[in-house]
Design a protein around this motif. Structure first.
Motif, PDB file in Angstrom:
ATOM      1  N   LEU A 108      15.793 -25.060  24.445  1.00  0.00           N
ATOM      2  CA  LEU A 108      15.898 -25.014  25.894  1.00  0.00           C
ATOM      3  C   LEU A 108      16.558 -23.691  26.248  1.00  0.00           C
ATOM      4  O   LEU A 108      17.643 -23.372  25.757  1.00  0.00           O
ATOM      5  CB  LEU A 108      16.739 -26.175  26.418  1.00  0.00           C
ATOM      6  N   ILE A 109      15.883 -22.908  27.061  1.00  0.00           N
ATOM      7  CA  ILE A 109      16.401 -21.608  27.478  1.00  0.00           C
ATOM      8  C   ILE A 109      16.595 -21.651  28.987  1.00  0.00           C
ATOM      9  O   ILE A 109      15.686 -22.003  29.722  1.00  0.00           O
ATOM     10  CB  ILE A 109      15.420 -20.472  27.124  1.00  0.00           C
ATOM     11  N   VAL A 110      17.788 -21.303  29.438  1.00  0.00           N
ATOM     12  CA  VAL A 110      18.095 -21.231  30.864  1.00  0.00           C
ATOM     13  C   VAL A 110      18.695 -19.862  31.116  1.00  0.00           C
ATOM     14  O   VAL A 110      19.573 -19.425  30.370  1.00  0.00           O
ATOM     15  CB  VAL A 110      19.106 -22.328  31.283  1.00  0.00           C
ATOM     16  N   GLY A 111      18.217 -19.188  32.132  1.00  0.00           N
ATOM     17  CA  GLY A 111      18.734 -17.853  32.391  1.00  0.00           C
ATOM     18  C   GLY A 111      18.800 -17.515  33.856  1.00  0.00           C
ATOM     19  O   GLY A 111      18.166 -18.160  34.690  1.00  0.00           O
ATOM     20  N   ASP A 112      19.566 -16.498  34.141  1.00  0.00           N
ATOM     21  CA  ASP A 112      19.705 -15.993  35.498  1.00  0.00           C
ATOM     22  C   ASP A 112      19.899 -14.492  35.408  1.00  0.00           C
ATOM     23  O   ASP A 112      20.910 -14.018  34.898  1.00  0.00           O
ATOM     24  CB  ASP A 112      20.898 -16.647  36.184  1.00  0.00           C
ATOM     25  N   ALA A 155      12.820 -10.985  30.492  1.00  0.00           N
ATOM     26  CA  ALA A 155      13.878 -11.649  29.727  1.00  0.00           C
ATOM     27  C   ALA A 155      13.386 -12.959  29.132  1.00  0.00           C
ATOM     28  O   ALA A 155      13.641 -13.265  27.960  1.00  0.00           O
ATOM     29  CB  ALA A 155      15.093 -11.901  30.617  1.00  0.00           C
ATOM     30  N   LYS A 156      12.666 -13.745  29.924  1.00  0.00           N
ATOM     31  CA  LYS A 156      12.188 -15.048  29.450  1.00  0.00           C
ATOM     32  C   LYS A 156      11.277 -14.888  28.235  1.00  0.00           C
ATOM     33  O   LYS A 156      11.452 -15.562  27.224  1.00  0.00           O
ATOM     34  CB  LYS A 156      11.451 -15.774  30.566  1.00  0.00           C
ATOM     35  N   TYR A 157      10.319 -13.995  28.329  1.00  0.00           N
ATOM     36  CA  TYR A 157       9.354 -13.875  27.241  1.00  0.00           C
ATOM     37  C   TYR A 157       9.943 -13.133  26.035  1.00  0.00           C
ATOM     38  O   TYR A 157       9.545 -13.394  24.906  1.00  0.00           O
ATOM     39  CB  TYR A 157       8.047 -13.282  27.754  1.00  0.00           C
ATOM     40  N   LEU A 158      10.919 -12.279  26.261  1.00  0.00           N
ATOM     41  CA  LEU A 158      11.629 -11.670  25.141  1.00  0.00           C
ATOM     42  C   LEU A 158      12.423 -12.737  24.385  1.00  0.00           C
ATOM     43  O   LEU A 158      12.387 -12.791  23.162  1.00  0.00           O
ATOM     44  CB  LEU A 158      12.561 -10.574  25.660  1.00  0.00           C
ATOM     45  N   PHE A 206      15.433 -18.762  35.640  1.00  0.00           N
ATOM     46  CA  PHE A 206      14.317 -19.290  34.862  1.00  0.00           C
ATOM     47  C   PHE A 206      14.803 -20.347  33.902  1.00  0.00           C
ATOM     48  O   PHE A 206      15.986 -20.427  33.584  1.00  0.00           O
ATOM     49  CB  PHE A 206      13.574 -18.189  34.103  1.00  0.00           C
ATOM     50  N   PHE A 207      13.891 -21.186  33.470  1.00  0.00           N
ATOM     51  CA  PHE A 207      14.146 -22.097  32.365  1.00  0.00           C
ATOM     52  C   PHE A 207      12.866 -22.257  31.571  1.00  0.00           C
ATOM     53  O   PHE A 207      11.778 -21.988  32.066  1.00  0.00           O
ATOM     54  CB  PHE A 207      14.713 -23.448  32.812  1.00  0.00           C
ATOM     55  N   ASP A 208      13.029 -22.649  30.326  1.00  0.00           N
ATOM     56  CA  ASP A 208      11.878 -22.770  29.442  1.00  0.00           C
ATOM     57  C   ASP A 208      12.220 -23.760  28.336  1.00  0.00           C
ATOM     58  O   ASP A 208      13.377 -23.910  27.960  1.00  0.00           O
ATOM     59  CB  ASP A 208      11.562 -21.406  28.824  1.00  0.00           C
ATOM     60  N   THR A 209      11.235 -24.444  27.847  1.00  0.00           N
ATOM     61  CA  THR A 209      11.385 -25.331  26.694  1.00  0.00           C
ATOM     62  C   THR A 209      10.296 -24.982  25.704  1.00  0.00           C
ATOM     63  O   THR A 209       9.163 -24.705  26.086  1.00  0.00           O
ATOM     64  CB  THR A 209      11.238 -26.814  27.100  1.00  0.00           C
TER      65      THR A 209
END
Length: 89
Positions: free
Chosen positions: A60-64, A79-82, A47-50
């Protein structure tokens, strides 16, 4: 049943890889590209998010999240929304 779960996981994964609108951050030109290493990795925990921060900066959030399929996609959403909540705090 497996095909149904794959379709749900794919739809969920797509919501986690959204590109911000071109005018979301006026001072920044931002482009995104998601390219999994293998076709098997297409549906999983990436996922990624800004997000704009109150002081004008951009996070900038990048996760796996390890894994693939519906379970990994669901954990990724958590995980993204947390992380979004932590960034705003």
């Amino acid at each position: 049943e497996a095909m149904r779960q794959e379709r749900i996981a794919y739809a969920l994964q797509n919501t986690l890889l959204t590109t911000p609108a071109p005018d979301a951050f006026p001072a920044i030109e931002l482009h995104t590209l998601y390219q999994p290493v293998t076709e098997e990795a297409l549906i999983g925990g990436d996922f990624f998010d800004t997000l704009p921060l109150p002081d004008g900066r951009v996070a900038l959030i990048v996760g796996d999240v390890t894994g693939k399929g519906l379970r990994a996609a669901a954990l990724t959403a958590e995980a993204k929304y947390l992380l979004r909540g932590f960034v705003y705090e």
